[in-house]
Enzyme design. Structure first.
Site, PDB file in Angstrom:
ATOM      1  CB  CYS A 158      -0.951  -0.182   1.104  1.00 24.34           C
ATOM      2  SG  CYS A 158      -2.234   1.178   0.825  1.00 24.34           S
ATOM      3  CG  HIS A 167      -3.927  -2.911   3.151  1.00 22.11           C
ATOM      4  ND1 HIS A 167      -2.908  -2.610   3.879  1.00 22.11           N
ATOM      5  CD2 HIS A 167      -4.458  -1.924   2.734  1.00 22.11           C
ATOM      6  CE1 HIS A 167      -2.878  -1.296   4.077  1.00 22.11           C
ATOM      7  NE2 HIS A 167      -3.544  -0.861   3.137  1.00 22.11           N
ATOM      8  CD  GLU A 191      -1.594  -5.322   5.911  1.00 21.00           C
ATOM      9  OE1 GLU A 191      -1.303  -6.005   4.633  1.00 21.00           O
ATOM     10  OE2 GLU A 191      -1.960  -4.233   6.082  1.00 21.00           O
TER      11      GLU A 191
END
Ligand SMILES: [Mn+2]
Length: 246
Positions: free
Chosen positions: A113, A216, A218
């Site tokens: 990002c 993202h 994660e």
């Protein structure tokens, strides 16, 4: 030995009203969890001065650039647009110094990002300060759904590191209101949203390992195999790279 991966941290100044005067150095836990699950030892670099970048980079095997603030447009020669959000020049400068050190030492970098955006700016690229400034905008890039939900598709270049993982397309989440405008020299685009924004890049030479994604992963590791798979593949790449350079 497990590979040690340095995550570039951030400072939280409004942690809670009770601790208003107590800034917190941190990284979102998903990065830590994902790297640990992939078999690496993550460490967090607090924001520091540029002169410390070299020593920090030397202390780890690889780097992970996390999400966070907008990149200051001053770093690519623009004045702040009315839609620019929170920035941190201090973080920008430290991260750009770390990026250049990692590049000089050929150390792998995974940029997520904001990480992808600051990497691009560090090497002379530019950004749309807000996606609304992109003339062909046609996809919602700040999704209204929860972060573990895939929100839009990304077309992936098959002949790439990401292509080996995803094939020719992926469904990803999307929480970015800035985006790449001009891609820096030394990088090649390998992923695009359907409205044509660059959603992923890699280094264009074989010497450097650089993977940048605008989404993202994660935040999706618990319910999306490919999201944890990206961290698994990155750690494997770091281990292979380490073997080669020993
Ligand atoms: Mn997007």
């Amino acid at each position: 030995m497990k590979p040690v991966i340095g995550i570039l941290g951030n400072v939280l100044t409004n942690f809670s009203p009770r601790y208003e005067s107590l800034p917190i150095s941190y990284t979102p836990h998903g990065f830590v969890e994902a790297l640990q699950a992939a078999g690496a030892l993550p460490v967090i670099f607090p924001i520091s001065s540029e002169e410390n970048a070299r020593q920090y980079v030397k202390s780890v095997d690889a780097i992970l650039l996390a999400g966070g603030q907008d990149v200051s447009p001053l770093s690519y020669g623009e004045e702040p647009h009315l839609k620019l959000q929170d920035t941190s020049l201090e973080r920008d400068q430290f991260e750009m110094a770390v990026i250049k050190e990692a590049w000089a030492e050929n150390k792998p970098v995974l940029a997520i990002c904001r990480g992808l955006q600051i990497f691009n700016v560090a090497f002379g690229g530019t950004l749309y300060q807000d996606v609304s400034l992109y003339p062909s905008l046609g996809v919602q890039h700040v999704q209204e759904s929860t972060p573990e939900t895939a929100a839009h598709s990304v077309k992936i270049k098959e002949d790439s590191w990401l292509g080996q993982l995803y094939g020719t397309s992926a469904h990803v989440n999307s929480y970015h209101h800035q985006a790449i405008k001009e891609l820096a020299e030394g990088l090649r685009p390998v992923g695009w949203s359907s409205d044509g924004l660059i959603e992923a890049f890699e280094s264009s030479d074989d010497q450097h390992i650089t993977i940048g994604v605008q989404w993202h992963p994660e935040l999706m590791i618990h319910n999306n195999k490919a999201a944890q798979g990206l961290f698994d593949a990155y750690v494997k790449t770091v281990i292979d790279w380490k073997k080669k350079t020993l």
